[in-house]
Structures are given as structure tokens and as C-alpha cells.
Enzyme design. Structure first.
Site, mmCIF file in Angstrom:
data_model
loop_
_atom_site.group_PDB
_atom_site.id
_atom_site.type_symbol
_atom_site.label_atom_id
_atom_site.label_comp_id
_atom_site.label_asym_id
_atom_site.label_seq_id
_atom_site.Cartn_x
_atom_site.Cartn_y
_atom_site.Cartn_z
ATOM 1 N N ASP A 1 0.848 -1.190 0.000
ATOM 2 C CA ASP A 1 0.000 0.000 0.000
ATOM 3 C C ASP A 1 0.886 1.244 0.000
ATOM 4 O OD1 ASP A 1 -1.805 2.174 1.016
ATOM 5 O OD2 ASP A 1 -3.221 0.516 1.157
ATOM 6 N N ASN B 1 -12.967 -3.232 2.637
ATOM 7 C CA ASN B 1 -13.884 -2.108 2.783
ATOM 8 C C ASN B 1 -14.924 -2.228 1.673
ATOM 9 O OD1 ASN B 1 -12.228 -1.079 4.847
ATOM 10 N ND2 ASN B 1 -10.983 0.031 3.378
ATOM 11 N N ALA C 1 -16.060 2.802 4.009
ATOM 12 C CA ALA C 1 -14.893 3.635 3.693
ATOM 13 C C ALA C 1 -14.094 3.099 2.506
ATOM 14 C CB ALA C 1 -13.995 3.828 4.913
ATOM 15 N N VAL D 1 -11.462 2.997 -3.403
ATOM 16 C CA VAL D 1 -11.175 2.578 -4.775
ATOM 17 C C VAL D 1 -12.170 1.473 -5.131
ATOM 18 C CG1 VAL D 1 -9.479 1.576 -6.366
ATOM 19 C CG2 VAL D 1 -8.716 3.121 -4.542
ATOM 20 N N HIS E 1 -10.461 -5.040 -3.361
ATOM 21 C CA HIS E 1 -9.098 -5.214 -2.864
ATOM 22 C C HIS E 1 -9.127 -5.634 -1.406
ATOM 23 C CE1 HIS E 1 -10.196 -0.955 -2.355
ATOM 24 N NE2 HIS E 1 -9.322 -0.881 -1.355
ATOM 25 N N HIS F 1 -7.042 -5.729 2.018
ATOM 26 C CA HIS F 1 -5.925 -5.160 2.765
ATOM 27 C C HIS F 1 -5.397 -6.245 3.693
ATOM 28 C CE1 HIS F 1 -6.761 -0.783 2.054
ATOM 29 N NE2 HIS F 1 -7.985 -1.248 1.829
#
Length: 132
Positions: free
Chosen positions: A48, A105, A111, A114, A118, A120
Site C-alpha cells: 500500500d 472495505n 470507507a 477505490v 481489494h 488489505h
């Protein structure tokens, strides 16, 4: 309200699979560089650019194919979703042997900033609970 939440609210207004290429599409195409950790025919993992923990990387599908949000996943994408989870845990064990957290997310209230699914993966220190 945090900057990330504000970014997520703005991104939600523009979210759609047919929207312009995301930052992740540009990384996949090679238009933008990344600190790549892993790549195969289905997914890519990279660090990230705004880490929230000592170790913070993302795992993304290479073909968005409607996967702008986890809540929009289709039944025919179950194998891909499992593959993303497997890659996340495999890299997570290597990068964070003491443990890690996996976060997805989803949408404005989640929140998401993008709109390209994805995962995290965060670790490298004791993470607090509850999050957010």
C-alpha cells in the site's frame, strides 16, 4: 471525519464497473509502478502506498469484471474470491509471522475509496480492537 472517509464518500459517487480505469487498473497494466509482492494470472499483490501498519499490502483481482465491491460478487466469482483469500493468507504468513488482519472495505459506509475489489493485509505490530 477522516481524509479516508471523505475520499470514500467521493469515490462512492463515481463508482461503477464502467467507470474510468482505477489506480489498480493502471498498476495492473503497468502504466503506474508498484512495489509488487506477487502476481499470477488471476491476481496481484503489492504494498500500500499509504500504509496504516508496518506491513500493509493489497491483493486485487487482475480482471475487475464487476468486482467493484465485495457485496457485488457473483456466484461464478467464488473461485476467484477464494484464490484472493488464499494468496492473502500465504503472503500474510510470510510477511507477518506473528499474525495479520485481513480487511475488505465495502461501499461508502465501509470507507471504500477505490472501486476495484481489494483485500488489505495488515500486520507487523499488535493491532488494536475494535477497529474503526
Amino acid at each position: 471525519m477522516s481524509d479516508e472517509v471523505e475520499k470514500a464518500q467521493e469515490a462512492a459517487k463515481l463508482a461503477a464497473d464502467g467507470s474510468p480505469p482505477t489506480i489498480f487498473d493502471k498498476i495492473i497494466s503497468g502504466e503506474w509502478s508498484s512495489d509488487k509482492l506477487y502476481e499470477d494470472d488471476k491476481c496481484m499483490a503489492f504494498r500500500d502506498v499509504n500504509p496504516q501498519a508496518p506491513t500493509h499490502f493489497l491483493v486485487i483481482p487482475k480482471n475487475r469484471d464487476g468486482l467493484t465491491q465485495l457485496s457485488l460478487a457473483r456466484e461464478d466469482q467464488k473461485e476467484l474470491l477464494g484464490h484472493l483469500m488464499y494468496v492473502a493468507q500465504d503472503l500474510g504468513k510470510k510477511e507477518c509471522p506473528e499474525g495479520f488482519r485481513l480487511i475488505v472495505n465495502d461501499g461508502k459506509d465501509g470507507a471504500q475509496s477505490v472501486y476495484h475489489l481489494h483485500l488489505h493485509v495488515m500486520g507487523g505490530r499488535q493491532l488494536s480492537w475494535p477497529p474503526g
